[in-house]
Scaffold this motif. Structure first.
Motif, PDB file in Angstrom:
ATOM      1  N   LEU A 307       0.953  -1.286   0.010  1.00 38.23           N
ATOM      2  CA  LEU A 307       0.028  -0.148  -0.008  1.00 38.23           C
ATOM      3  C   LEU A 307       0.788   1.310  -0.001  1.00 38.23           C
ATOM      4  CD1 LEU A 307      -2.833  -1.117   2.516  1.00 38.23           C
ATOM      5  CD2 LEU A 307      -2.925  -1.206   0.094  1.00 38.23           C
ATOM      6  N   ALA A 308       1.960   1.289   0.784  1.00 36.20           N
ATOM      7  CA  ALA A 308       2.825   2.607   0.843  1.00 36.20           C
ATOM      8  C   ALA A 308       3.469   2.710  -0.482  1.00 36.20           C
ATOM      9  CB  ALA A 308       3.952   2.268   1.888  1.00 36.20           C
ATOM     10  N   LYS A 309       3.774   1.492  -1.129  1.00 36.85           N
ATOM     11  CA  LYS A 309       4.577   1.529  -2.482  1.00 36.85           C
ATOM     12  C   LYS A 309       3.794   2.002  -3.696  1.00 36.85           C
ATOM     13  CE  LYS A 309       8.151   0.363  -5.187  1.00 36.85           C
ATOM     14  NZ  LYS A 309       9.619   0.877  -4.955  1.00 36.85           N
ATOM     15  N   VAL A 310       2.431   1.940  -3.616  1.00 35.50           N
ATOM     16  CA  VAL A 310       1.749   2.172  -4.831  1.00 35.50           C
ATOM     17  C   VAL A 310       1.904   3.461  -5.471  1.00 35.50           C
ATOM     18  CG1 VAL A 310      -0.775   2.898  -5.444  1.00 35.50           C
ATOM     19  CG2 VAL A 310      -0.186   0.713  -4.167  1.00 35.50           C
ATOM     20  N   PRO A 311       1.862   4.733  -4.601  1.00 33.11           N
ATOM     21  CA  PRO A 311       2.199   6.096  -5.503  1.00 33.11           C
ATOM     22  C   PRO A 311       3.540   5.996  -5.971  1.00 33.11           C
ATOM     23  CG  PRO A 311       2.009   6.297  -3.035  1.00 33.11           C
ATOM     24  CD  PRO A 311       1.528   4.824  -3.472  1.00 33.11           C
ATOM     25  N   ALA A 312       4.565   5.702  -5.337  1.00 29.26           N
ATOM     26  CA  ALA A 312       5.744   5.716  -5.782  1.00 29.26           C
ATOM     27  C   ALA A 312       6.162   4.911  -7.118  1.00 29.26           C
ATOM     28  CB  ALA A 312       6.815   5.163  -4.573  1.00 29.26           C
ATOM     29  N   ALA A 313       5.276   3.590  -7.067  1.00 24.56           N
ATOM     30  CA  ALA A 313       5.540   2.836  -8.285  1.00 24.56           C
ATOM     31  C   ALA A 313       4.652   3.693  -9.616  1.00 24.56           C
ATOM     32  CB  ALA A 313       4.747   1.600  -8.136  1.00 24.56           C
ATOM     33  N   ARG A 314       3.571   4.415  -9.216  1.00 29.11           N
ATOM     34  CA  ARG A 314       2.765   4.774 -10.269  1.00 29.11           C
ATOM     35  C   ARG A 314       3.649   6.131 -10.692  1.00 29.11           C
ATOM     36  NH1 ARG A 314      -0.949   7.668  -7.387  1.00 29.11           N
ATOM     37  NH2 ARG A 314      -1.986   6.032  -6.901  1.00 29.11           N
ATOM     38  N   ASN A 315       4.080   6.901  -9.746  1.00 26.57           N
ATOM     39  CA  ASN A 315       5.017   7.863 -10.378  1.00 26.57           C
ATOM     40  C   ASN A 315       6.294   7.692 -10.989  1.00 26.57           C
ATOM     41  OD1 ASN A 315       3.297   9.931  -9.046  1.00 26.57           O
ATOM     42  ND2 ASN A 315       4.451  10.004  -7.152  1.00 26.57           N
ATOM     43  N   TYR A 316       6.852   6.445 -10.730  1.00 33.99           N
ATOM     44  CA  TYR A 316       7.909   6.117 -11.618  1.00 33.99           C
ATOM     45  C   TYR A 316       7.566   5.860 -12.970  1.00 33.99           C
ATOM     46  CZ  TYR A 316      11.675   3.282 -13.549  1.00 33.99           C
ATOM     47  OH  TYR A 316      12.814   2.933 -14.238  1.00 33.99           O
ATOM     48  N   ALA A 317       6.394   4.944 -13.020  1.00 32.14           N
ATOM     49  CA  ALA A 317       5.734   4.289 -14.468  1.00 32.14           C
ATOM     50  C   ALA A 317       5.194   5.445 -15.257  1.00 32.14           C
ATOM     51  CB  ALA A 317       4.715   3.529 -14.227  1.00 32.14           C
ATOM     52  N   MET A 318       4.779   6.634 -14.574  1.00 30.76           N
ATOM     53  CA  MET A 318       4.254   7.870 -15.359  1.00 30.76           C
ATOM     54  C   MET A 318       5.495   8.650 -15.711  1.00 30.76           C
ATOM     55  SD  MET A 318       1.089   9.138 -12.906  1.00 30.76           S
ATOM     56  CE  MET A 318       0.939  10.768 -13.897  1.00 30.76           C
ATOM     57  N   ALA A 319       6.666   8.735 -14.985  1.00 31.75           N
ATOM     58  CA  ALA A 319       7.634   9.539 -15.414  1.00 31.75           C
ATOM     59  C   ALA A 319       8.269   8.990 -16.806  1.00 31.75           C
ATOM     60  CB  ALA A 319       8.719   9.796 -14.198  1.00 31.75           C
ATOM     61  N   GLU A 320       8.374   7.622 -16.798  1.00 33.29           N
ATOM     62  CA  GLU A 320       8.966   6.981 -17.817  1.00 33.29           C
ATOM     63  C   GLU A 320       8.031   7.122 -18.945  1.00 33.29           C
ATOM     64  OE1 GLU A 320      12.318   5.549 -17.564  1.00 33.29           O
ATOM     65  OE2 GLU A 320      12.375   6.814 -15.961  1.00 33.29           O
ATOM     66  N   LEU A 321       6.646   6.864 -18.760  1.00 33.00           N
ATOM     67  CA  LEU A 321       5.813   6.852 -19.850  1.00 33.00           C
ATOM     68  C   LEU A 321       5.947   8.398 -20.661  1.00 33.00           C
ATOM     69  CD1 LEU A 321       3.136   4.814 -18.670  1.00 33.00           C
ATOM     70  CD2 LEU A 321       4.185   4.442 -20.837  1.00 33.00           C
ATOM     71  N   THR A 322       6.145   9.403 -19.603  1.00 33.14           N
ATOM     72  CA  THR A 322       6.121  10.678 -19.999  1.00 33.14           C
ATOM     73  C   THR A 322       7.119  11.067 -21.019  1.00 33.14           C
ATOM     74  OG1 THR A 322       4.889  11.457 -17.994  1.00 33.14           O
ATOM     75  CG2 THR A 322       6.014  13.157 -19.237  1.00 33.14           C
ATOM     76  N   LYS A 323       8.386  10.237 -20.555  1.00 28.39           N
ATOM     77  CA  LYS A 323       9.614  10.533 -21.369  1.00 28.39           C
ATOM     78  C   LYS A 323       9.282  10.257 -22.815  1.00 28.39           C
ATOM     79  CE  LYS A 323      12.953   9.886 -17.594  1.00 28.39           C
ATOM     80  NZ  LYS A 323      14.033   8.768 -17.153  1.00 28.39           N
ATOM     81  N   ALA A 324       8.380   9.127 -22.848  1.00 24.71           N
ATOM     82  CA  ALA A 324       8.085   8.541 -24.275  1.00 24.71           C
ATOM     83  C   ALA A 324       7.045   9.350 -24.921  1.00 24.71           C
ATOM     84  CB  ALA A 324       7.670   7.293 -23.963  1.00 24.71           C
ATOM     85  N   GLY A 325       6.682  10.502 -24.544  1.00 25.43           N
ATOM     86  CA  GLY A 325       5.714  11.446 -25.037  1.00 25.43           C
ATOM     87  C   GLY A 325       4.115  11.402 -24.643  1.00 25.43           C
ATOM     88  N   VAL A 326       3.953  10.350 -23.423  1.00 29.69           N
ATOM     89  CA  VAL A 326       2.627  10.173 -23.134  1.00 29.69           C
ATOM     90  C   VAL A 326       2.156  11.098 -22.389  1.00 29.69           C
ATOM     91  CG1 VAL A 326       0.921   8.410 -22.046  1.00 29.69           C
ATOM     92  CG2 VAL A 326       2.755   7.546 -23.185  1.00 29.69           C
ATOM     93  N   GLU A 327       0.727  11.563 -22.604  1.00 28.10           N
ATOM     94  CA  GLU A 327       0.283  12.654 -21.727  1.00 28.10           C
ATOM     95  C   GLU A 327      -0.876  11.922 -20.550  1.00 28.10           C
ATOM     96  OE1 GLU A 327      -1.011  16.104 -23.753  1.00 28.10           O
ATOM     97  OE2 GLU A 327       0.244  15.858 -25.405  1.00 28.10           O
TER      98      GLU A 327
END
Length: 382
Positions: A307-327
């Motif tokens: 439960l504590a890891k959920v937002p950190a994992a989401r933010n990492y995935a979002m950051a990496e997808l954002t680098k690829a141009g995902v909005e």
């Protein structure tokens, strides 16, 4: 890649193969996850520690998942944490042998292996319990427990334990703990439509769906054209325009390599991407009471880490997808209400599902109350 980097990678490969080839595959995985493969001395020490733990243990638990160990950075499946917690909480009486990355199968195949006693514990989708306890499929009712908090409220409630656990135990399983990943999203392919903020934005969009009749009905209700595609064929279907959109969680989109073929992702919070660690009940019941208590406590510890890891994992995935141009797009209250009104579980189209899956509307009401009642655990929502 410069010379030093090449030499480091070569050393890591040699140490991994050396450990795995000597029968210490779990040690190789643990060393790799801990970043110790670059050092032959550290790798050897890890192997020695793993051999000592295995030799001292009274019981061995094979723990199988569909995900590689590093996946928890973006998809918090927590398998290495669970291994460590079980070994420590049982005072070393249980040694956990890891089988990650789909080595022993995935999804339904892992559930069957646990049920048959081929392996002692595995991670799989919560929906894989549905054939044994139909109530489980209620998680796919749109907006019933799509948010992380409602899902957590539900699966940790007394109502869930009273209704669902006896049914899955009658089929030879014991649920160790439920894994929160994040809700499914609406992800649009690169070159496809613009951002999806309201149901009408899905008009005419070919939406990749799994075999679930409930998800197919939901996407029809919100205006899409549901297109069943096997998971293994989904990347090529998205690339080729056979399907315009899909709905895994953000972490799953990243870990399964969709970064370069998506354009927009919207957090609609309709249905959870939920997982569970299940054990073979007969094996668990054969253990001494103190070992059983240790495993259950380890499950509780790991659930809270998840439960504590959920937002950190989401933010990492979002950051990496954002680098690829995902909005990315979050919905305001009015937009979210529009989705709920168009396809939410309160609509009459879902009435028969409630009766069929819960057994009666009264039984469904008790689970609905549980989903809406804050329990002892908090989890962040996107």
């Amino acid at each position: 890649m410069d010379r030093d980097t090449k030499e480091l990678a070569s050393e890591e490969r040699r140490n991994f193969l050396r450990l795995a080839g000597s029968g210490s595959f779990t040690a190789a995985l643990v060393a790799g996850a801990g970043g110790m493969l670059w050092s032959s001395q550290a790798s050897a020490q890890t192997a020695q520690e793993e051999r000592a733990r295995e030799s001292a243990a009274d019981h061995t638990m094979t723990l199988a998942t569909a995900y590689v160990l590093g996946a928890s950075r973006s998809y918090p499946i927590m398998q290495l944490d669970l291994k460590e917690n079980i070994q420590n909480a049982t005072n070393g009486k249980v040694y956990v042998k890891l089988a990650p990355g789909g080595q022993l199968g995935a999804g339904g195949a892992l559930a069957q292996a646990v049920q048959g006693g081929t392996i002692q514990c595995a991670q799989h989708s919560l929906s894989n319990f549905a054939p044994f306890a139909s109530s489980v499929d209620l998680i796919n009712l749109p907006y019933f427990c799509g948010s992380n908090q409602r899902f957590t409220n539900l699966v940790t409630s007394a109502a869930w334990e009273a209704d669902v656990h006896p049914k899955i135990e009658a089929s030879g399983f014991k649920a160790l703990f439920y894994v929160v990943i994040d809700p499914r999203v609406v992800a649009i392919r690169a070159g496809g439509a613009g951002p999806v903020l309201l149901p009408e934005d899905l008009d005419g969009i070919k939406f990749r769906v799994p075999g679930s009749q409930m998800l197919q009905q939901y996407y029809r209700m919100v205006g899409a054209n549901p297109t069943p595609v096997a998971w293994g064929e989904t990347p090529s279907a998205i690339k080729q325009g056979v399907a315009d959109a899909l709905d895994p969680s953000v972490g799953a989109l990243y870990v399964f390599g969709f970064s370069d073929i998506l354009s927009h992702v919207t957090f609609t919070q309709a249905v959870p991407d939920s997982q569970v660690y299940s054990m073979n009940l007969e094996w668990f019941n054969s253990l001494p009471p103190d070992v059983q208590a240790g495993i259950e406590f380890a499950g509780e510890i790991t659930a809270q880490q998840n439960l504590a890891k959920v937002p950190a994992a989401r933010n990492y995935a979002m950051a990496e997808l954002t680098k690829a141009g995902v909005e990315f797009h979050s919905l305001n209250d009015d937009q979210l209400s529009a989705w709920q009104e168009a396809g939410g579980y309160q609509r009459p189209e879902w009435e028969q599902y409630k009766i069929d899956l819960a057994g009666s509307l009264d039984a469904f009401s008790s689970l609905e109350e549980a989903a809406g009642t804050k329990g002892r655990y908090y989890v962040h929502d996107a």
